[in-house]
Design a protein around this motif. Structure first.
Motif, mmCIF file in Angstrom:
data_model
loop_
_atom_site.group_PDB
_atom_site.id
_atom_site.type_symbol
_atom_site.label_atom_id
_atom_site.label_comp_id
_atom_site.label_asym_id
_atom_site.label_seq_id
_atom_site.Cartn_x
_atom_site.Cartn_y
_atom_site.Cartn_z
ATOM 1 N N LYS A 141 0.837 -1.205 0.000
ATOM 2 C CA LYS A 141 0.000 0.000 0.000
ATOM 3 C C LYS A 141 0.872 1.255 0.000
ATOM 4 C CE LYS A 141 -3.948 -2.013 2.490
ATOM 5 N NZ LYS A 141 -4.705 -1.980 3.768
ATOM 6 N N MET A 142 1.959 1.230 0.770
ATOM 7 C CA MET A 142 2.850 2.387 0.797
ATOM 8 C C MET A 142 3.475 2.621 -0.572
ATOM 9 S SD MET A 142 4.708 2.508 4.554
ATOM 10 C CE MET A 142 5.415 0.862 4.570
ATOM 11 N N MET A 143 3.880 1.539 -1.239
ATOM 12 C CA MET A 143 4.473 1.680 -2.566
ATOM 13 C C MET A 143 3.456 2.237 -3.561
ATOM 14 S SD MET A 143 7.248 -1.329 -3.137
ATOM 15 C CE MET A 143 8.062 -0.279 -4.335
ATOM 16 N N PHE A 155 -2.940 13.850 -0.027
ATOM 17 C CA PHE A 155 -2.665 13.541 1.373
ATOM 18 C C PHE A 155 -1.995 12.166 1.534
ATOM 19 C CE2 PHE A 155 -6.484 16.253 1.232
ATOM 20 C CZ PHE A 155 -5.976 17.361 1.890
ATOM 21 N N LYS A 156 -1.235 11.767 0.536
ATOM 22 C CA LYS A 156 -0.678 10.405 0.570
ATOM 23 C C LYS A 156 0.292 10.205 1.739
ATOM 24 C CE LYS A 156 2.995 11.261 -2.875
ATOM 25 N NZ LYS A 156 3.465 10.855 -4.226
ATOM 26 N N PHE A 157 1.033 11.245 2.132
ATOM 27 C CA PHE A 157 1.993 11.058 3.224
ATOM 28 C C PHE A 157 1.291 10.922 4.572
ATOM 29 C CE2 PHE A 157 4.897 13.012 0.053
ATOM 30 C CZ PHE A 157 5.780 11.934 -0.039
ATOM 31 N N ASP A 158 0.133 11.546 4.718
ATOM 32 C CA ASP A 158 -0.662 11.314 5.927
ATOM 33 C C ASP A 158 -1.072 9.848 6.003
ATOM 34 O OD1 ASP A 158 -0.560 13.960 6.736
ATOM 35 O OD2 ASP A 158 -2.334 14.506 5.581
ATOM 36 N N LEU A 159 -1.479 9.302 4.860
ATOM 37 C CA LEU A 159 -1.885 7.904 4.812
ATOM 38 C C LEU A 159 -0.688 6.994 5.084
ATOM 39 C CD1 LEU A 159 -4.246 6.043 4.310
ATOM 40 C CD2 LEU A 159 -3.827 6.232 1.849
ATOM 41 N N ILE A 160 0.478 7.335 4.535
ATOM 42 C CA ILE A 160 1.680 6.523 4.739
ATOM 43 C C ILE A 160 2.093 6.518 6.210
ATOM 44 C CG2 ILE A 160 4.181 6.498 4.307
ATOM 45 C CD1 ILE A 160 3.509 7.225 1.385
ATOM 46 N N ARG A 161 1.962 7.654 6.888
ATOM 47 C CA ARG A 161 2.265 7.680 8.323
ATOM 48 C C ARG A 161 1.371 6.704 9.074
ATOM 49 N NH1 ARG A 161 2.131 13.260 7.060
ATOM 50 N NH2 ARG A 161 4.247 14.131 6.921
ATOM 51 N N ASN A 162 0.115 6.649 8.687
ATOM 52 C CA ASN A 162 -0.799 5.693 9.319
ATOM 53 C C ASN A 162 -0.367 4.258 9.037
ATOM 54 O OD1 ASN A 162 -2.451 7.682 10.395
ATOM 55 N ND2 ASN A 162 -3.784 7.754 8.596
ATOM 56 N N TYR A 163 0.114 3.999 7.832
ATOM 57 C CA TYR A 163 0.585 2.655 7.497
ATOM 58 C C TYR A 163 1.802 2.274 8.350
ATOM 59 C CZ TYR A 163 -2.411 2.651 3.326
ATOM 60 O OH TYR A 163 -3.486 2.670 2.470
ATOM 61 N N VAL A 205 4.039 -0.608 13.251
ATOM 62 C CA VAL A 205 4.529 -0.476 14.630
ATOM 63 C C VAL A 205 3.622 -1.212 15.602
ATOM 64 C CG1 VAL A 205 4.797 1.176 16.527
ATOM 65 C CG2 VAL A 205 5.830 1.650 14.296
ATOM 66 N N HIS A 206 2.313 -1.009 15.472
ATOM 67 C CA HIS A 206 1.381 -1.639 16.412
ATOM 68 C C HIS A 206 1.294 -3.151 16.190
ATOM 69 C CE1 HIS A 206 -0.001 1.852 18.554
ATOM 70 N NE2 HIS A 206 -0.130 2.507 17.407
ATOM 71 N N THR A 207 1.515 -3.601 14.982
ATOM 72 C CA THR A 207 1.594 -5.047 14.744
ATOM 73 C C THR A 207 2.730 -5.634 15.569
ATOM 74 O OG1 THR A 207 0.714 -4.859 12.492
ATOM 75 C CG2 THR A 207 1.991 -6.837 13.005
ATOM 76 N N ALA A 208 3.869 -4.954 15.593
ATOM 77 C CA ALA A 208 5.010 -5.432 16.373
ATOM 78 C C ALA A 208 4.738 -5.328 17.867
ATOM 79 C CB ALA A 208 6.257 -4.636 16.006
ATOM 80 N N LEU A 209 4.147 -4.225 18.305
ATOM 81 C CA LEU A 209 3.893 -4.047 19.733
ATOM 82 C C LEU A 209 2.928 -5.096 20.279
ATOM 83 C CD1 LEU A 209 3.618 -0.162 20.062
ATOM 84 C CD2 LEU A 209 5.552 -1.640 20.611
ATOM 85 N N LYS A 210 1.983 -5.516 19.472
ATOM 86 C CA LYS A 210 1.061 -6.559 19.913
ATOM 87 C C LYS A 210 1.781 -7.895 20.088
ATOM 88 C CE LYS A 210 -3.216 -4.739 17.891
ATOM 89 N NZ LYS A 210 -4.275 -4.975 16.880
ATOM 90 N N MET A 211 2.826 -8.096 19.290
ATOM 91 C CA MET A 211 3.592 -9.336 19.400
ATOM 92 C C MET A 211 4.459 -9.346 20.652
ATOM 93 S SD MET A 211 4.915 -9.536 15.471
ATOM 94 C CE MET A 211 6.106 -10.815 15.854
ATOM 95 N N ASN A 212 4.967 -8.186 21.026
ATOM 96 C CA ASN A 212 5.922 -8.109 22.118
ATOM 97 C C ASN A 212 5.668 -6.843 22.931
ATOM 98 O OD1 ASN A 212 8.116 -8.749 23.715
ATOM 99 N ND2 ASN A 212 9.579 -7.714 22.395
#
Length: 298
Positions: free
Chosen positions: A145-147, A156-164, A169-176
Motif C-alpha cells: 500500500k505504501m508503494m 494527502f498520501k503522506f498522511d496515509l503513509i504515516r498511518n501505514y 509499529v502496532h503489529t510489532a507491539l502486539k507481538m511483544n
C-alpha cells in the motif's frame, strides 16, 4: 565510526538522488528488495545512518545490531534507528521483502510524542520480530500500500503513509508488548528511567576524540541533582541491579562494538570510554567479559 546520510544512501545504492531530497526535510521512501540485484553473502557496512529504517525480509540473514548478532531464518520485521550502528548479511539467494526509510521530521507534530520514544526505536530495545504466515501477509500488504501511494498523486498520501507505518509499529507491539508504553508508577521508577535515558545518550562513541562525560554513579547523580545514595537505592529497587552495574554493562557493550567494528587501537578505545590508562581498561574489560580486549578483537 561512519554515519551514512540519505545522500550517501542514494548514491551508494542507486547512483542518483531524488530531486527534492534536500528540500524534503522529513523525507520518506519505500523499496522492494526484489528490484535489487544483490547476491548471496551480500552485506551492508556496519555504521550508523541518519535516518530510520523499517524492513521486512524473508530468507536467512545475520543482523549485527550494536554489539549483538542475531541469525534468523524466515520472515523478520526489523526496526533500525539513527542512534545504533548496524549491518546485515544475506546468507541465501531467495531473499524477498520491502523496506522504508524516513527522517524523524517526517513524524513531527503528527504522532503523540517522538518517534524515537516508541519501544522498538529505543536504544537497547529488541529490534527484530519474527513473523508467522498471517503476520507476514499483513505487513507485506501494508508495504505494498505504501508503494502504491508513493506512485500516486493523492494530495494527502503522506498522511496515509504515516498511518501505514504506525500500523506496522502496532503489529510489532502486539507481538511483544513493552513496559515502555506505560507511565512509571512511582518515583523510583521515574528516576531510574531518567538515569537510563541519560546513560544511553552518551552512546554510541563515533570518533576517537570523543570521550564519555559521565562515568560513575556520582556523576549521574550530580547531573540528575539527586544524592548518589538516592539514585543507587532507586535503581536497585526498580531493576535489581546497582547503578554501577548498569554503567559497567553499557560501557562493556560499547567496548565490544568498538573492538569489533573499528580499527581504533586499544589505547584510543580506552580513552574514549573514560579510562585514565589502557591497563585500567584491560582490567575492567576482563572483569566484565573474562577475556582481554586484544583476545576479544581476535
Amino acid at each position: 565510526m561512519a554515519i551514512e546520510s540519505l545522500e550517501e544512501f542514494y548514491q551508494h545504492k542507486f547512483n542518483w538522488m531524488p530531486e527534492n531530497l534536500k528540500k524534503d526535510v522529513g523525507h520518506f521512501n519505500v523499496f522492494n528488495l526484489e528490484d535489487w540485484d544483490w547476491g548471496c553473502n551480500a552485506q551492508v557496512q556496519y555504521n550508523r545512518r541518519d535516518f530510520y529504517k523499517i524492513s521486512i525480509m524473508r530468507g536467512k540473514h545475520v543482523y549485527h545490531y550494536a554489539d549483538k548478532s542475531l541469525e534468523v531464518d524466515g520472515t523478520t520485521l526489523m526496526f533500525f534507528n539513527p542512534s545504533v550502528p548496524y549491518k546485515y548479511e544475506k546468507l541465501t539467494d531467495n531473499s524477498t521483502g520491502f523496506f522504508c526509510i524516513f527522517k524523524e521530521a517526517f513524524f513531527n507534530e503528527v504522532i503523540r510524542g517522538d518517534i524515537k520514544e516508541l519501544p522498538m526505536f529505543q536504544i537497547g530495545a529488541k529490534p527484530a520480530y519474527l513473523l508467522n504466515e498471517e503476520q507476514d501477509r499483513q505487513v507485506d500488504a501494508i508495504f505494498r500500500k505504501m508503494m502504491a501511494e508513493m506512485g500516486s498523486d493523492y494530495t494527502f498520501k503522506f498522511d496515509l503513509i504515516r498511518n501505514y507505518i504506525m500500523e506496522i509499529v502496532h503489529t510489532a507491539l502486539k507481538m511483544n508488548p513493552s513496559e515502555s508504553l506505560y507511565q512509571n508508577a512511582d518515583a523510583n521508577a521515574r528516576i531510574t528511567a531518567v538515569f537510563s535515558d541519560l546513560l544511553e545518550r552518551q552512546f554510541p562513541i563515533e570518533t576517537p576524540s570523543q570521550q564519555l562525560r559521565l562515568r560513575s554513579a556520582g556523576d549521574y547523580a550530580a547531573s540528575l541533582n539527586v544524592h548518589t545514595n538516592h539514585l543507587n537505592r532507586a535503581v536497585r529497587l526498580t531493576t535489581g541491579k546497582t547503578t554501577t552495574a548498569h554503567i559497567a554493562e553499557r560501557v562493556a557493550a560499547e567496548a565490544k562494538a568498538l573492538l569489533l567494528h573499528t580499527d581504533w587501537n586499544i589505547s584510543q578505545i580506552s580513552f574514549c570510554l573514560g579510562f585514565d590508562e589502557p591497563a585500567h581498561f584491560n582490567h575492567f574489560f576482563k572483569k566484565q567479559t573474562s577475556t582481554t580486549p586484544g583476545a576479544f578483537r581476535l
